[in-house]
Write an enzyme that holds these catalytic residues in place. Structure first.
Site, PDB file in Angstrom:
ATOM      1  N   LYS A 165      32.421  56.832  31.001  1.00  0.00           N
ATOM      2  CA  LYS A 165      31.445  55.798  31.285  1.00  0.00           C
ATOM      3  C   LYS A 165      30.831  56.037  32.667  1.00  0.00           C
ATOM      4  O   LYS A 165      31.482  56.717  33.457  1.00  0.00           O
ATOM      5  CB  LYS A 165      32.084  54.414  31.190  1.00  0.00           C
ATOM      6  CG  LYS A 165      32.972  54.058  32.401  1.00  0.00           C
ATOM      7  CD  LYS A 165      33.192  52.589  32.501  1.00  0.00           C
ATOM      8  CE  LYS A 165      32.357  51.985  33.596  1.00  0.00           C
ATOM      9  NZ  LYS A 165      33.044  51.652  34.824  1.00  0.00           N
ATOM     10  N   ASP A 194      35.900  54.153  26.849  1.00  0.00           N
ATOM     11  CA  ASP A 194      35.972  52.880  27.559  1.00  0.00           C
ATOM     12  C   ASP A 194      37.467  52.646  27.734  1.00  0.00           C
ATOM     13  O   ASP A 194      38.172  52.363  26.756  1.00  0.00           O
ATOM     14  CB  ASP A 194      35.351  51.749  26.735  1.00  0.00           C
ATOM     15  CG  ASP A 194      35.349  50.458  27.530  1.00  0.00           C
ATOM     16  OD1 ASP A 194      36.422  50.093  28.051  1.00  0.00           O
ATOM     17  OD2 ASP A 194      34.298  49.819  27.654  1.00  0.00           O
ATOM     18  N   HIS A 195      37.964  52.799  28.958  1.00  0.00           N
ATOM     19  CA  HIS A 195      39.426  52.855  29.087  1.00  0.00           C
ATOM     20  C   HIS A 195      40.108  51.534  28.721  1.00  0.00           C
ATOM     21  O   HIS A 195      41.307  51.498  28.472  1.00  0.00           O
ATOM     22  CB  HIS A 195      39.854  53.368  30.473  1.00  0.00           C
ATOM     23  CG  HIS A 195      39.807  52.339  31.560  1.00  0.00           C
ATOM     24  ND1 HIS A 195      38.674  52.050  32.260  1.00  0.00           N
ATOM     25  CD2 HIS A 195      40.764  51.529  32.079  1.00  0.00           C
ATOM     26  CE1 HIS A 195      38.930  51.113  33.147  1.00  0.00           C
ATOM     27  NE2 HIS A 195      40.199  50.776  33.067  1.00  0.00           N
ATOM     28  N   LYS A 199      44.027  50.249  26.379  1.00  0.00           N
ATOM     29  CA  LYS A 199      45.098  49.345  26.802  1.00  0.00           C
ATOM     30  C   LYS A 199      45.814  48.797  25.569  1.00  0.00           C
ATOM     31  O   LYS A 199      45.177  48.309  24.638  1.00  0.00           O
ATOM     32  CB  LYS A 199      44.539  48.192  27.640  1.00  0.00           C
ATOM     33  CG  LYS A 199      43.984  48.653  28.987  1.00  0.00           C
ATOM     34  CD  LYS A 199      43.562  47.469  29.835  1.00  0.00           C
ATOM     35  CE  LYS A 199      42.734  47.903  31.042  1.00  0.00           C
ATOM     36  NZ  LYS A 199      43.483  48.487  32.135  1.00  0.00           N
ATOM     37  N   GLU A 233      39.595  41.246  39.545  1.00  0.00           N
ATOM     38  CA  GLU A 233      40.265  42.267  40.363  1.00  0.00           C
ATOM     39  C   GLU A 233      40.462  41.723  41.771  1.00  0.00           C
ATOM     40  O   GLU A 233      39.645  40.923  42.241  1.00  0.00           O
ATOM     41  CB  GLU A 233      39.404  43.520  40.455  1.00  0.00           C
ATOM     42  CG  GLU A 233      39.130  44.177  39.133  1.00  0.00           C
ATOM     43  CD  GLU A 233      38.384  45.484  39.342  1.00  0.00           C
ATOM     44  OE1 GLU A 233      39.050  46.506  39.518  1.00  0.00           O
ATOM     45  OE2 GLU A 233      37.154  45.458  39.354  1.00  0.00           O
ATOM     46  N   HIS A 257      33.610  47.104  29.478  1.00  0.00           N
ATOM     47  CA  HIS A 257      34.967  46.590  29.253  1.00  0.00           C
ATOM     48  C   HIS A 257      34.979  45.166  28.661  1.00  0.00           C
ATOM     49  O   HIS A 257      35.678  44.892  27.698  1.00  0.00           O
ATOM     50  CB  HIS A 257      35.778  46.600  30.544  1.00  0.00           C
ATOM     51  CG  HIS A 257      35.782  47.929  31.235  1.00  0.00           C
ATOM     52  ND1 HIS A 257      35.764  49.118  30.553  1.00  0.00           N
ATOM     53  CD2 HIS A 257      35.792  48.264  32.548  1.00  0.00           C
ATOM     54  CE1 HIS A 257      35.773  50.125  31.425  1.00  0.00           C
ATOM     55  NE2 HIS A 257      35.789  49.627  32.644  1.00  0.00           N
ATOM     56  N   LYS A 357      35.123  41.475  41.811  1.00  0.00           N
ATOM     57  CA  LYS A 357      36.029  42.147  42.730  1.00  0.00           C
ATOM     58  C   LYS A 357      36.419  41.157  43.818  1.00  0.00           C
ATOM     59  O   LYS A 357      35.716  40.196  44.073  1.00  0.00           O
ATOM     60  CB  LYS A 357      35.337  43.377  43.334  1.00  0.00           C
ATOM     61  CG  LYS A 357      35.105  44.478  42.291  1.00  0.00           C
ATOM     62  CD  LYS A 357      34.933  45.832  42.918  1.00  0.00           C
ATOM     63  CE  LYS A 357      34.652  46.900  41.876  1.00  0.00           C
ATOM     64  NZ  LYS A 357      35.855  47.323  41.137  1.00  0.00           N
TER      65      LYS A 357
HETATM   66  C1  BG6 Z   1      36.388  50.809  35.998  1.00  0.00           C
HETATM   67  C2  BG6 Z   1      35.395  50.296  36.994  1.00  0.00           C
HETATM   68  O1  BG6 Z   1      35.754  51.175  34.804  1.00  0.00           O
HETATM   69  O2  BG6 Z   1      37.347  49.798  35.736  1.00  0.00           O
HETATM   70  C3  BG6 Z   1      36.099  49.858  38.267  1.00  0.00           C
HETATM   71  O3  BG6 Z   1      34.452  51.306  37.287  1.00  0.00           O
HETATM   72  C4  BG6 Z   1      37.197  48.878  37.963  1.00  0.00           C
HETATM   73  O4  BG6 Z   1      35.178  49.296  39.194  1.00  0.00           O
HETATM   74  C5  BG6 Z   1      38.101  49.398  36.864  1.00  0.00           C
HETATM   75  O5  BG6 Z   1      37.952  48.686  39.155  1.00  0.00           O
HETATM   76  C6  BG6 Z   1      39.069  48.325  36.411  1.00  0.00           C
HETATM   77  O6  BG6 Z   1      39.994  48.887  35.533  1.00  0.00           O
HETATM   78  P1  BG6 Z   1      41.439  48.240  35.362  1.00  0.00           P
HETATM   79  O7  BG6 Z   1      42.050  49.039  34.258  1.00  0.00           O
HETATM   80  O8  BG6 Z   1      42.120  48.375  36.672  1.00  0.00           O
HETATM   81  O9  BG6 Z   1      41.193  46.800  34.993  1.00  0.00           O
END
Ligand code: BG6
Length: 507
Positions: A165, A194-195, A199, A233, A257, A357
């Site tokens: 992404k 999309d990580h 999860k 976050e 996400h 954030k």
């Molecule tokens: C990323 C964003 O895709 O996801 C970051 O670019 C963000 O800005 C991160 O901090 C959050 O991922 P996770 O898995 O820590 O919630």
């Protein structure tokens, strides 16, 4: 004798599957993602004995490193990421090779092709290749074309392409990128990451919904009054100002996400557990979703930007003072927005999405609030009974909880809310793998279930087009309201819910 190819998967997510011999090529091997996520995830797969012995990882970047230099750097990265728990690392490093490649130089790709053939001979990787584009997004299109021109994507059964992404920065650029990608290879070869989909707890939404008969009958507008999806976050922009300044929270978190969590929460049950059946349903629900006020989008979105805050012992600087950030920047670090989904299941149910954030707590969750009991028979602690809620805790405290009213002990008939809980850690005894472990394995297996398809990614961008255009053309209509670091975002975002007589959940 025919050599093994990557299994075309119809087994979906059902069983532990075996990764076929292959070579994983990572472009952007000198970058942060490779150090922090990809190599540690591959090491994890190695420790779980899921990597085949006929396997190789070729790191590619412009720097003129040797195989040994690359191995040494990755060993350091593993030390940092695994807090020195690097048993087995020497063996793992034997999988690693390095090739200096500039994706813009055709001769470099020819050289890479030759190196791959050589590694096929040494490691018996049978010309099976997974190419991972972890480079700057501006090179996704040209990188993909360069691979195609060098003939490296020719065999759809033996070569795949993983793209990180952000996939585009708006609807038009995502469409253009999709066209390039599709003229370079087949859609079945493409794995858009999309990580969040990696999860365990996001995948668990599917299992909760479709493996239990009790949820589906009530998972709709007749029983659910609203849905909140949060990804909060505590960290700030860190060292990523260069990227973040031109992205902001809407592009960085919401379009991908949060929208993926929305799709999985709201999609219809697929006919069977097959990658395309699932992705069809996700695409359909995203196509039916829209901003609550498409014509006046400023009414359904609040943007914010963090200011200084924290405690006296740990003061935190504001976004505009972060290194690399324009001191008059209006980039948002917080977004809250409201959507509707126009279909039989969800008509009229608001979906509220928020991310930010430097918020008060690190927490991602999906909260389904159920309609109130039609008649209040009992006095409730606090005045009125609370609505039932199902809270799907994505992270960090992975699990789920259900809130409902019970009788307060004593002679009267007063009710009060309690929680019934499920915790991954308590039930399964170990924390889940990082999303990248799952996603890398799935890409190498050729299972696209947890990757976003071209139509999904375009539908997700289309959803936010009115907001992106407003920010571009008339930013004063969608200002970034300041909020103190380590709070729950700007006060204006509370108004988005209070108009509907609701509150954000603040666990
Ligand atoms: C990323 C964003 O895709 O996801 C970051 O670019 C963000 O800005 C991160 O901090 C959050 O991922 P996770 O898995 O820590 O919630």
């Amino acid at each position: 004798m025919s050599t093994p190819t990557i299994n075309p998967l119809r087994v979906g997510l059902r069983q532990e599957r075996v990764i076929t011999p292959q070579c994983l090529v990572i472009f952007g091997a000198s970058g942060d993602l490779t150090h922090r996520k990809l190599i540690p995830a591959l090491f994890q797969l190695f420790l779980q004995r899921r990597l085949p012995s006929d396997f190789a990882i070729i790191g590619c970047a412009r720097r003129p490193w040797s195989d040994d230099e690359f191995r040494e750097r990755m060993a350091q990265a593993l030390k940092r990421e695994t807090k020195n728990n690097t048993k087995g690392v020497t063996q793992f490093l034997e999988y690693l090779f390095y090739e200096s490649v500039d994706l813009q130089q055709p001769e470099d790709l020819i050289k890479l092709g030759k190196r791959l053939e050589e590694i096929d001979r040494i490691k018996a990787t049978h010309s099976n290749r997974t190419f991972y584009l972890s480079v700057s997004p501006k090179f996704y299109g040209s990188g993909c074309q360069a691979l195609a021109r060098a003939g490296l994507l020719n065999d759809p059964k033996r070569s795949r392409l993983v793209i990180e992404k952000p996939f585009g920065r708006d609807y038009g650029s995502a469409q253009a990128l999709n066209q390039i990608v599709q003229s370079s290879c087949q859609e079945s070869q493409v794995f858009r990451i999309d990580h969040y989909l990696g999860k365990e707890t996001v995948q668990n939404i599917l299992v909760m919904r479709f493996a239990n008969a009790i949820f589906e009958p009530i998972w709709n507008r007749n029983y659910i009054s609203s849905v909140q999806i949060t990804a909060a976050e505590t960290v700030g922009v860190e060292e990523r100002a260069g990227y973040y300044e031109s992205s902001g929270a809407l592009r960085d978190m919401v379009q991908n996400h949060l929208t993926q969590m929305l799709a999985i929460t709201a999609m219809e049950p697929p006919g069977h557990f097959d990658p395309e059946a699932i992705r069809n349903e996700k695409a359909k629900v995203l196509q039916a979703a829209h901003l609550a006020n498409e014509l006046e989008p400023w009414k359904c979105c609040v943007r914010g930007q963090y200011e200084k805050g924290g405690s006296r012992s740990k003061p935190l600087i504001g976004y505009r003072d972060e290194p690399g950030v324009n001191p008059t920047s209006t980039t948002e670090t917080y977004v809250a927005t409201k959507l509707f989904i126009d279909n039989w299941r969800w008509q009229g149910v608001p979906f509220y999405l928020r991310t930010g954030k430097r918020l008060a707590k690190r927490l991602s969750e999906v909260v389904l609030t159920f309609r109130e009991a039609p008649v209040h028979l009992f006095d409730a602690a606090g005045g009125s009974p609370t609505s039932n809620q199902l809270i799907l805790r994505i992270q960090p405290d992975e699990g789920a909880e259900f809130r409902f009213e019970v009788k307060s002990p004593g002679s009267g008939m007063r009710s009060r809310p309690v929680e019934m809980e499920f915790s991954y850690e308590e039930s399964f005894g170990e924390p889940s793998d990082e999303g990248y472990v799952r996603l890398l394995a799935d890409a190498m297996l050729g299972d696209p279930t947890l990757f976003t398809r071209n139509d999904e990614v375009e539908a997700a961008w289309r959803l936010y087009t009115p907001l992106l255009e407003l920010i571009e053309d008339r930013p004063w209509q969608l200002p970034t309201y300041p909020y103190e670091s380590r709070t729950w975002g700007p006060a204006e975002s509370d108004a988005l819910l209070s108009k509907d007589e609701l509150l954000w959940r603040r666990p």
